[in-house]
Design a protein around this motif. Structure first.
Motif, short mmCIF file in Angstrom:
data_model
loop_
_atom_site.label_atom_id
_atom_site.label_comp_id
_atom_site.label_asym_id
_atom_site.label_seq_id
_atom_site.Cartn_x
_atom_site.Cartn_y
_atom_site.Cartn_z
N MET A 28 29.57 76.60 81.52
CA MET A 28 30.78 75.94 81.36
C MET A 28 31.28 75.08 80.08
N LEU A 29 32.57 75.15 79.68
CA LEU A 29 33.02 74.36 78.74
C LEU A 29 34.14 73.40 79.36
N GLY A 30 33.64 71.94 79.48
CA GLY A 30 34.71 71.12 80.00
C GLY A 30 35.67 70.51 79.12
N PHE A 31 36.76 70.34 79.56
CA PHE A 31 37.86 69.53 78.56
C PHE A 31 38.33 68.38 79.47
N SER A 32 38.60 67.20 78.76
CA SER A 32 39.30 66.32 79.38
C SER A 32 40.78 66.43 79.45
N LEU A 33 41.25 66.25 80.64
CA LEU A 33 42.80 66.34 80.86
C LEU A 33 43.36 65.15 81.20
N ASP A 34 42.77 64.02 81.04
CA ASP A 34 43.31 62.65 81.21
C ASP A 34 43.89 62.38 80.01
N PRO A 35 45.17 61.99 80.02
CA PRO A 35 45.84 61.53 78.75
C PRO A 35 45.11 60.01 78.31
N SER A 36 44.48 59.43 79.03
CA SER A 36 44.19 58.02 78.70
C SER A 36 42.83 58.02 78.06
N ALA A 37 42.04 59.27 78.25
CA ALA A 37 40.64 59.34 77.80
C ALA A 37 40.59 59.72 75.99
N GLU A 38 39.75 59.37 75.43
CA GLU A 38 39.36 59.34 74.22
C GLU A 38 39.31 60.97 73.70
N THR A 50 40.35 77.68 73.26
CA THR A 50 39.95 78.65 74.50
C THR A 50 40.39 79.82 74.41
N GLU A 51 41.30 80.41 73.49
CA GLU A 51 41.68 82.02 73.12
C GLU A 51 40.61 82.34 72.48
N TRP A 52 39.64 81.75 71.78
CA TRP A 52 38.75 82.08 70.95
C TRP A 52 37.42 82.37 71.56
N VAL A 53 37.31 81.95 72.65
CA VAL A 53 36.05 81.90 73.47
C VAL A 53 36.13 82.97 74.90
N ALA A 54 34.98 83.51 75.07
CA ALA A 54 34.97 84.29 76.32
C ALA A 54 33.55 84.19 76.94
N GLY A 55 33.51 84.70 78.26
CA GLY A 55 32.16 84.77 78.93
C GLY A 55 32.01 83.32 79.53
N VAL A 56 32.69 82.28 79.47
CA VAL A 56 32.51 80.85 79.94
C VAL A 56 33.57 80.30 80.99
N GLN A 57 33.10 79.48 82.07
CA GLN A 57 34.12 78.83 82.79
C GLN A 57 34.72 77.62 82.08
N LEU A 58 35.85 77.48 82.33
CA LEU A 58 36.79 76.64 81.45
C LEU A 58 36.97 75.52 82.84
N ILE A 59 36.36 74.12 82.55
CA ILE A 59 36.48 73.36 83.43
C ILE A 59 37.25 71.97 82.98
N GLY A 60 38.48 71.72 83.88
CA GLY A 60 39.21 70.46 83.62
C GLY A 60 38.48 69.21 84.13
N GLU A 61 38.47 68.23 83.30
CA GLU A 61 37.79 67.03 83.59
C GLU A 61 38.82 65.93 83.77
N VAL A 62 38.89 65.37 84.97
CA VAL A 62 39.90 64.15 85.25
C VAL A 62 39.11 63.14 86.24
N ILE A 79 42.43 76.97 83.72
CA ILE A 79 41.15 76.42 84.02
C ILE A 79 40.69 77.21 85.12
N ASP A 80 39.35 77.32 85.15
CA ASP A 80 38.50 78.10 86.04
C ASP A 80 37.81 77.03 87.19
N GLY A 81 38.00 75.59 86.98
CA GLY A 81 37.46 74.64 87.72
C GLY A 81 37.75 73.12 87.51
#
Length: 206
Positions: A28-38, A50-62, A79-81
Motif C-alpha cells: 500500500m501507498l498512503g497519501f494524506s488527503l487532509d488539506p491542513s496536513a503538512e 500514481t500514474e507511474w506506479v502499479a501493483g499497489v493499493q492507493l490509500i487516502g489518509e484522513v 483510491i482503493d482504500g
C-alpha cells in the motif's frame, strides 16, 4: 520483488518514494488527503505520482470523513482504500468497497481490554488497525500488550521499527504487517532512501 510481510508506506508526497517502494513490492501507498496536513497531496499531484506506479493499493489518509465528503474525495482521487482515525459510520464506509484502515495512537493504558472497549464494535468493518506512537522502540511492556492485542485484531505496526530487530519483532508478535513513512525529496528526483531501504531490503525474500 516480494517482501516477507505486508508493508504500507504512509504520507507519500513524491514520485521518488512511490516508484522505489512499489518496485520493492510494498502493498500500500498512503497519501494524506487532509488539506491542513503538512504532507497533503492535492488531486493533480496525486495523479502525477500514481500514474507511474502499479501493483499497489492507493490509500487516502484522513482524520475522519462524512458521506458527502467521501463522494467528493472519491471523485477527485482514484483510491482503493481509506485510513481514518474515527468515523460515525464505519459500516456505511465498508459498503463503498474501499479497504478500511483505522489509525490508532498508542497510549500507556492501551491493554487488550481497553482496546476491545474502544474498537471491538468496528472490528467487522476494518481490514487493519494501524498502531502508531511517538515511541522510538518497543519496550517489553509495550510488546506484551501489543502481542495480546495482535492475537485478536489485525494489527499493522507503525512505530519502533528498526532494521536490526524487525525480523525478530515479526517472529515474536503476530502483526499483520508494518507501516513506514515516506519523506521529502531533497529536490525533484533526488531522495535519500537509507532508512526505508535498510528495512525493506531486510524484508526481501530470497
Amino acid at each position: 520483488m516480494s517482501l516477507q510481510t505486508f508493508v504500507k508506506i504512509s504520507a507519500v508526497t513524491n514520485l521518488s518514494d512511490a516508484r522505489y517502494c512499489a518496485g520493492m513490492g510494498v502493498d500500500m501507498l498512503g497519501f494524506s488527503l487532509d488539506p491542513s496536513a503538512e504532507t497533503f497531496v492535492d488531486p493533480t499531484t496525486f495523479q502525477s505520482i500514481t500514474e507511474w506506479v502499479a501493483g499497489v493499493q492507493l490509500i487516502g489518509e484522513v482524520e475522519s470523513i462524512e458521506p458527502e465528503t467521501l463522494q467528493e474525495l472519491v471523485k477527485n482521487y482514484s483510491i482503493d482504500g481509506l485510513q481514518l482515525v474515527s468515523s460515525s459510520d464505519w459500516k456505511g464506509l465498508q459498503a463503498t468497497d474501499l479497504t478500511l484502515l483505522c489509525k490508532v495512537s498508542w497510549s500507556e493504558d492501551l491493554s487488550l481490554q481497553n482496546f476491545q472497549i474502544q474498537y471491538e464494535h468496528i472490528k467487522p468493518y476494518v481490514t487493519y488497525f494501524l498502531v502508531e506512537s511517538e515511541e522510538d522502540s518497543i519496550t517489553p511492556e509495550i510488546g506484551y500488550h501489543l502481542a495480546q492485542i495482535a492475537e485478536h485484531y489485525p494489527i499493522v505496526l507503525g512505530f519502533g521499527i528498526q532494521q536490526n530487530s524487525i525480523l525478530q519483532t515479526l517472529s515474536s508478535i503476530p502483526f499483520k504487517g508494518i507501516a513506514l513513512k515516506g519523506g521529502q525529496e531533497i529536490r525533484p528526483g533526488y531522495k535519500d532512501f537509507d532508512d526505508l531501504a535498510e528495512i525493506l531490503e531486510t524484508l526481501e525474500t530470497e
